[in-house]
Write a protein that holds these residues in place. Sequence first.
Motif, short mmCIF file in Angstrom:
data_model
loop_
_atom_site.label_atom_id
_atom_site.label_comp_id
_atom_site.label_asym_id
_atom_site.label_seq_id
_atom_site.Cartn_x
_atom_site.Cartn_y
_atom_site.Cartn_z
N TRP A 52 26.02 41.73 45.32
CA TRP A 52 25.02 41.63 46.38
C TRP A 52 23.65 41.33 45.81
N ARG A 53 22.94 40.44 46.45
CA ARG A 53 21.69 39.92 45.92
C ARG A 53 20.60 40.98 45.82
N SER A 54 20.53 41.89 46.74
CA SER A 54 19.40 42.81 46.78
C SER A 54 19.52 43.95 45.78
N THR A 55 20.71 44.49 45.63
CA THR A 55 20.89 45.68 44.81
C THR A 55 21.70 45.43 43.55
N GLY A 56 22.40 44.32 43.52
CA GLY A 56 23.31 44.09 42.40
C GLY A 56 24.61 44.86 42.54
N ASN A 57 24.79 45.54 43.67
CA ASN A 57 26.03 46.28 43.89
C ASN A 57 27.21 45.33 43.91
N LYS A 58 28.34 45.83 43.45
CA LYS A 58 29.54 45.01 43.35
C LYS A 58 30.56 45.42 44.41
#
Length: 126
Positions: A52-58
């Motif tokens: 995800w672009r905002s948090t880097g969450n996968k």
Amino acid sequence: QVQLVESGGGLVQAGGSLRLSCAASGRSFSRDTMGWFRQAPGKEREFVAAMWRSTGNKYYADSVKGRFTISRDNAKNMVYLQMNSLKPEDTGVYYCATDSTIILSSLRDARAYDYWGQGTQVTVSS
């Protein structure tokens, strides 16, 4: 001009590993959502993993969770998909995709991504 080029596909036995790479060019992608999808013959393109672009969450499809890992190197404009414990049902063409405005609820929807690579074939033999 945005370009995505995948590499690293091939033929591997069940239980083996492959690492797919996606080289992005045309602009910086450090703030974009990056995703991996796959398509088996006769089937629709399906979500595999995304960052995800905002948090880097996968985020992962349930079918690959615990076996696949998505990662990125923003300095090199590269995205990777490490695939371990491969199964014959993982066979397909794997695509890298990116989008700068996608919303979180559409992360798994291929239609939400604007840019795609040409794909790389992954074949897992039993």
